[in-house]
Design an enzyme around this catalytic site. Structure first.
Site, PDB file in Angstrom:
ATOM      1  N   ARG A 197     -10.700   3.499  -1.198  1.00  0.00           N
ATOM      2  CA  ARG A 197     -10.100   2.741  -0.074  1.00  0.00           C
ATOM      3  C   ARG A 197     -10.316   3.532   1.222  1.00  0.00           C
ATOM      4  O   ARG A 197      -9.440   4.266   1.670  1.00  0.00           O
ATOM      5  CB  ARG A 197      -8.601   2.550  -0.301  1.00  0.00           C
ATOM      6  CG  ARG A 197      -8.216   1.620  -1.423  1.00  0.00           C
ATOM      7  CD  ARG A 197      -6.697   1.440  -1.449  1.00  0.00           C
ATOM      8  NE  ARG A 197      -6.281   0.328  -2.259  1.00  0.00           N
ATOM      9  CZ  ARG A 197      -5.846   0.438  -3.516  1.00  0.00           C
ATOM     10  NH1 ARG A 197      -5.807   1.604  -4.115  1.00  0.00           N
ATOM     11  NH2 ARG A 197      -5.461  -0.645  -4.174  1.00  0.00           N
TER      12      ARG A 197
ATOM     13  N   CYS B 119      -9.790  -3.914 -10.086  1.00  0.00           N
ATOM     14  CA  CYS B 119      -9.244  -2.695  -9.476  1.00  0.00           C
ATOM     15  C   CYS B 119      -7.847  -2.913  -8.909  1.00  0.00           C
ATOM     16  O   CYS B 119      -7.330  -2.083  -8.185  1.00  0.00           O
ATOM     17  CB  CYS B 119     -10.189  -2.166  -8.398  1.00  0.00           C
ATOM     18  SG  CYS B 119     -10.414  -3.317  -7.029  1.00  0.00           S
TER      19      CYS B 119
ATOM     20  N   ARG C 282       2.936  -9.644  -0.823  1.00  0.00           N
ATOM     21  CA  ARG C 282       3.026  -8.534  -1.764  1.00  0.00           C
ATOM     22  C   ARG C 282       3.942  -7.412  -1.293  1.00  0.00           C
ATOM     23  O   ARG C 282       4.272  -6.509  -2.061  1.00  0.00           O
ATOM     24  CB  ARG C 282       1.611  -7.987  -2.077  1.00  0.00           C
ATOM     25  CG  ARG C 282       0.912  -7.401  -0.879  1.00  0.00           C
ATOM     26  CD  ARG C 282      -0.569  -7.190  -1.153  1.00  0.00           C
ATOM     27  NE  ARG C 282      -0.880  -5.842  -1.576  1.00  0.00           N
ATOM     28  CZ  ARG C 282      -2.110  -5.337  -1.640  1.00  0.00           C
ATOM     29  NH1 ARG C 282      -3.157  -6.098  -1.338  1.00  0.00           N
ATOM     30  NH2 ARG C 282      -2.318  -4.104  -2.027  1.00  0.00           N
TER      31      ARG C 282
ATOM     32  N   ASN D  61      -4.175  -7.471  -6.620  1.00  0.00           N
ATOM     33  CA  ASN D  61      -3.051  -7.293  -5.681  1.00  0.00           C
ATOM     34  C   ASN D  61      -3.040  -8.407  -4.649  1.00  0.00           C
ATOM     35  O   ASN D  61      -2.006  -9.016  -4.378  1.00  0.00           O
ATOM     36  CB  ASN D  61      -3.154  -5.952  -4.955  1.00  0.00           C
ATOM     37  CG  ASN D  61      -3.196  -4.788  -5.913  1.00  0.00           C
ATOM     38  OD1 ASN D  61      -2.812  -4.937  -7.067  1.00  0.00           O
ATOM     39  ND2 ASN D  61      -3.674  -3.645  -5.458  1.00  0.00           N
ATOM     40  N   ASP D  62      -4.205  -8.668  -4.072  1.00  0.00           N
ATOM     41  CA  ASP D  62      -4.276  -9.741  -3.084  1.00  0.00           C
ATOM     42  C   ASP D  62      -4.446 -11.099  -3.746  1.00  0.00           C
ATOM     43  O   ASP D  62      -3.895 -12.088  -3.272  1.00  0.00           O
ATOM     44  CB  ASP D  62      -5.429  -9.485  -2.105  1.00  0.00           C
ATOM     45  CG  ASP D  62      -5.006  -8.523  -1.011  1.00  0.00           C
ATOM     46  OD1 ASP D  62      -3.928  -8.738  -0.429  1.00  0.00           O
ATOM     47  OD2 ASP D  62      -5.735  -7.557  -0.754  1.00  0.00           O
TER      48      ASP D  62
ATOM     49  N   HIS E  36       0.815  -1.210   0.000  1.00  0.00           N
ATOM     50  CA  HIS E  36       0.000   0.000   0.000  1.00  0.00           C
ATOM     51  C   HIS E  36       0.852   1.264   0.000  1.00  0.00           C
ATOM     52  O   HIS E  36       0.398   2.323  -0.424  1.00  0.00           O
ATOM     53  CB  HIS E  36      -1.003  -0.038   1.146  1.00  0.00           C
ATOM     54  CG  HIS E  36      -2.113  -0.994   0.849  1.00  0.00           C
ATOM     55  ND1 HIS E  36      -2.101  -2.299   1.268  1.00  0.00           N
ATOM     56  CD2 HIS E  36      -3.227  -0.845   0.081  1.00  0.00           C
ATOM     57  CE1 HIS E  36      -3.174  -2.911   0.795  1.00  0.00           C
ATOM     58  NE2 HIS E  36      -3.876  -2.057   0.076  1.00  0.00           N
TER      59      HIS E  36
ATOM     60  N   ARG F 104     -15.503   1.111  -0.819  1.00  0.00           N
ATOM     61  CA  ARG F 104     -15.163  -0.170  -0.207  1.00  0.00           C
ATOM     62  C   ARG F 104     -15.127   0.026   1.314  1.00  0.00           C
ATOM     63  O   ARG F 104     -14.532   0.988   1.798  1.00  0.00           O
ATOM     64  CB  ARG F 104     -13.794  -0.645  -0.695  1.00  0.00           C
ATOM     65  CG  ARG F 104     -13.397  -1.961  -0.040  1.00  0.00           C
ATOM     66  CD  ARG F 104     -12.093  -2.482  -0.575  1.00  0.00           C
ATOM     67  NE  ARG F 104     -10.961  -1.714  -0.090  1.00  0.00           N
ATOM     68  CZ  ARG F 104      -9.711  -1.962  -0.460  1.00  0.00           C
ATOM     69  NH1 ARG F 104      -9.442  -2.918  -1.315  1.00  0.00           N
ATOM     70  NH2 ARG F 104      -8.716  -1.248   0.021  1.00  0.00           N
TER      71      ARG F 104
ATOM     72  N   GLU G  61     -10.775 -11.375  -4.258  1.00  0.00           N
ATOM     73  CA  GLU G  61      -9.325 -11.295  -4.058  1.00  0.00           C
ATOM     74  C   GLU G  61      -8.782 -12.478  -3.274  1.00  0.00           C
ATOM     75  O   GLU G  61      -7.599 -12.544  -2.963  1.00  0.00           O
ATOM     76  CB  GLU G  61      -8.951  -9.966  -3.389  1.00  0.00           C
ATOM     77  CG  GLU G  61      -9.746  -9.634  -2.143  1.00  0.00           C
ATOM     78  CD  GLU G  61      -9.456  -8.244  -1.601  1.00  0.00           C
ATOM     79  OE1 GLU G  61      -8.466  -7.612  -2.005  1.00  0.00           O
ATOM     80  OE2 GLU G  61     -10.220  -7.789  -0.726  1.00  0.00           O
TER      81      GLU G  61
HETATM   82  C1  PEP Z   1      -6.455  -5.627  -4.393  1.00  0.00           C
HETATM   83  O1  PEP Z   1      -6.226  -6.411  -3.467  1.00  0.00           O
HETATM   84  O2  PEP Z   1      -6.207  -5.872  -5.581  1.00  0.00           O
HETATM   85  C2  PEP Z   1      -7.050  -4.297  -4.126  1.00  0.00           C
HETATM   86  C3  PEP Z   1      -7.437  -3.508  -5.092  1.00  0.00           C
HETATM   87  O3  PEP Z   1      -7.157  -3.884  -2.843  1.00  0.00           O
HETATM   88  P1  PEP Z   1      -5.934  -3.433  -1.937  1.00  0.00           P
HETATM   89  O4  PEP Z   1      -4.748  -3.150  -2.832  1.00  0.00           O
HETATM   90  O5  PEP Z   1      -6.370  -2.213  -1.188  1.00  0.00           O
HETATM   91  O6  PEP Z   1      -5.694  -4.603  -1.038  1.00  0.00           O
HETATM   92 MG    MG Z   2      -7.008  -6.191  -1.504  1.00  0.00          MG
END
Ligand code: PEP
Ligand code: MG
Length: 589
Positions: free
Chosen positions: A298, A504, A467, A456-457, A191, A334, A433
């Site tokens: 977020r 996303c 990550r 991402n997750d 993040h 979210r 995710e």
């Molecule tokens: C993800 O996990 O892809 C996502 C968009 O949420 P975050 O990056 O806030 O975990």
């Molecule tokens: Mg996520």
């Protein structure tokens, strides 16, 4: 001139002086202070000891209640050590004798104590060494937290160098003072990296020991496109990089013309291009970058940048602001996705062993139902002001989804009884995710209005790769055939059940993965606002058949390496000015 190579996470080139920011886990540099600063540094030590002691008192009370007197004794022992003058006096003395900053004196004294304990033959003392490091971290956190806040007061623009940075620290940076940042650790989709992109600050992470080598005041070049950091560059290199900066500015200018044009492929296929934001005010990015709405707000950042849980009114103000800034375009909020690498100050005091697999996100909301309901109320109230959608993160089983929806309906009933306006038909969706949710997407599709794929997750959970960990960054790959198969599954389930689906995750903002995602059938992408003009140009230059062919070819590969090499090659050929030779704009892999 020393060249470091790391992971490019936020594009752009900057050249400037360095500001070294120490954070709690690594060695603090021995920095001198002038004699007139000594009393101030000593006071910082007293304040940090006092604050740590108070914090331990709270932990002690809580541990007594939850864990019993034996566990609580540990905090009692820590507090006793902090109050021991034989520990605090030498810290103050060192500041006076050596003229050094508070954090250095604190670190050195804890080292002396740890060595002393380690040398006592009795194992009871040796096991206490970890307690000393724990205490050191606690006190340093108070000192360096304060120091980090000092960055907001940076007078001269500088490149920040740090062992690591939390998302909260990164969110306090402002572009006028922080030209860019580099860190020893970190990953492509942490993040902190996402924040850098949101702020438009170039960044490179995973540079291993850069913070130990760099010295305050050194000149450096930070190349966020290629993942390069050059300490004390020669004149020729500076000139070369000034050329890159000029070229990038020209491309950015050329993309501005696309702002008011639609994101439509050459064959007429429309793509919805949405923005990912962290604060309500950022929704203005819809207009400045030409987006179709907000695909991911977020909300947890409202909390992370504050020292308390935002009240219902505070949240409401942010959500309404987003809705108003969006001027009729949809905003997807979210619910709090706290935990993992996004800890509130309070929770950071009791870290989990495996935070990404722990009490994060929707699980934390269920554990704190009143907090969750306050957020749901604020979101629902804001839904009266314009088109708003709600989405739940980290859903892994249908019971969780039902429970979240049930709580939403409870809150709707409360509002109804109180005569407070809200949108009864607000669309409800979920992030996909967690691999299990992707595999069983059909079951969820019957119960939601939309899916948003969080790569991402999804990538980290599918591939078992943290990550945020630079040591395994090479293994973090959105192009892994396993990940692609899961994405396909989600798209298929969404189509079958007539449910909207978007992506996303950071991969959606990269030229090569955007092409793949569209080829797999996605018609909606939500990305960091600064990526929107790039994607618009890409979308307007290709047609559906090309993307579908590309996805079919990718489907025939059995290794991530083949996928990424092929995608990169195609993207580079199609868009040589947007996709750099080595690293791809946008960072995430
Ligand atoms: C993800 O996990 O892809 C996502 C968009 O949420 P975050 O990056 O806030 O975990
Ligand atoms: Mg996520």
């Amino acid at each position: 001139m020393t060249v470091f190579e790391g992971i490019p996470v936020s594009p752009g080139v900057c050249i400037g002086r360095i500001f070294v920011l120490d954070t709690a886990h690594r060695r603090v540099a021995r920095r001198r202070v002038s004699p007139d600063q000594i009393a101030h540094e000593q006071q910082r030590i007293r304040d940090a000891l006092e604050a740590s002691s108070e914090e331990l008192g709270q932990l002690l009370t809580e541990a007594e209640k939850r864990l019993g007197p034996e566990a609580a004794d540990i905090f009692g022992f820590h507090r006793g050590l902090l109050r021991d003058k034989s520990i605090s006096e030498p810290m103050l003395q060192r500041v006076a004798d050596e003229g050094v900053v508070a954090e250095y004196a604190v670190q050195e004294q804890f080292r002396v104590v740890a060595d002393m304990f380690a040398q006592i033959p009795d194992p009871a003392f040796q096991t206490k060494v970890d307690d000393i490091w724990d205490l050191e971290r606690r006190v340093l956190k108070h000192l360096i937290g304060e120091h980090a806040a000092g960055i907001a007061r940076l007078q001269q623009p500088a490149i920040v160098v740090a062992p690591e940075l939390t998302p909260t620290q990164a969110s306090s940076f402002d572009r006028d003072h922080v030209l860019g940042f580099v860190t020893d650790s970190g990953g492509q989709t942490s993040h902190t990296a996402i924040f850098a992109r949101a702020l438009g600050i170039p960044a490179v992470v995973g540079l291993k020991r850069v913070s130990e080598v760099a010295e305050e005041g050194d000149i450096a070049i930070l190349d966020g496109d290629r993942g390069i950091f050059i300490l004390n560059p020669d004149e020729e290199t500076i000139e070369q990089y000034r050329g890159y900066q000029k070229h990038a500015a020209e491309i950015a200018r050329s993309l501005e013309d696309l702002r008011d044009l639609e994101a439509v492929m050459r064959d007429g296929t429309p793509i919805e291009l949405l923005a990912n934001i962290e604060f309500g005010t950022e929704a203005s990015a819809i207009r400045t970058h030409g987006a179709d709405g907000v695909g991911l707000f977020r909300t947890e950042f409202l909390w992370l940048t504050s020292d308390h849980e935002p009240t219902e009114e505070e949240q409401y103000a942010h959500y309404v602001e987003a809705v108003r800034e969006a001027r009729g375009k949809p905003v997807t909020i979210r619910t709090f996705d706290l935990g993992a690498d996004k800890y509130t100050q309070e929770r950071a005091l009791t870290p989990e062993r495996n935070p990404f697999l722990g009490m994060r996100s929707i699980r934390y909301c269920f554990q704190n139902p009143q907090m969750f309901k306050r957020q749901l109320r604020a979101i629902l109230r804001a839904s009266a002001d314009g088109p708003l959608k709600i989405m739940f993160p980290l859903i892994s089983n249908t019971m969780e989804l039902r429970r979240a929806k049930m709580m939403l309906h409870d809150v709707m009933e409360d509002l109804q009884e109180e005569g407070i306006a809200f949108d009864r038909d607000m669309k409800v969706g979920m992030m996909v995710e967690v691999p299990a949710a992707a595999l069983t997407a059909s079951a969820f599709a019957r119960e939601v209005d939309f899916f948003s794929i969080g790569t991402n997750d999804l990538v980290q959970y599918t591939l078992a790769v943290d990550r945020t960990n630079e040591q395994v960054a090479d293994l973090y790959a959105a192009g892994h055939p396993g990940v692609i198969r899961l994405i396909k599954e989600v798209i298929r389930a969404a189509r079958r059940h007539n449910v909207d689906v978007s992506c996303c995750g950071e991969a959606a903002g990269q030229v090569e993965y955007a092409l793949l995602l569209m080829g797999l059938g996605l018609r909606s992408l939500s990305v960091t606002p600064s990526r929107i003009p790039y994607l618009k140009r890409v979308i307007r230059s290709v047609d559906r058949t090309l993307c579908e062919q590309l996805a079919r070819t990718v489907g025939s590969f059995d290794s991530e390496r083949q996928v990424s090499a092929y995608l990169r090659d195609r993207a580079r050929r199609l868009f040589p000015d947007l996709v750099d030779g080595r690293a791809v704009e946008g960072g995430a892999g």
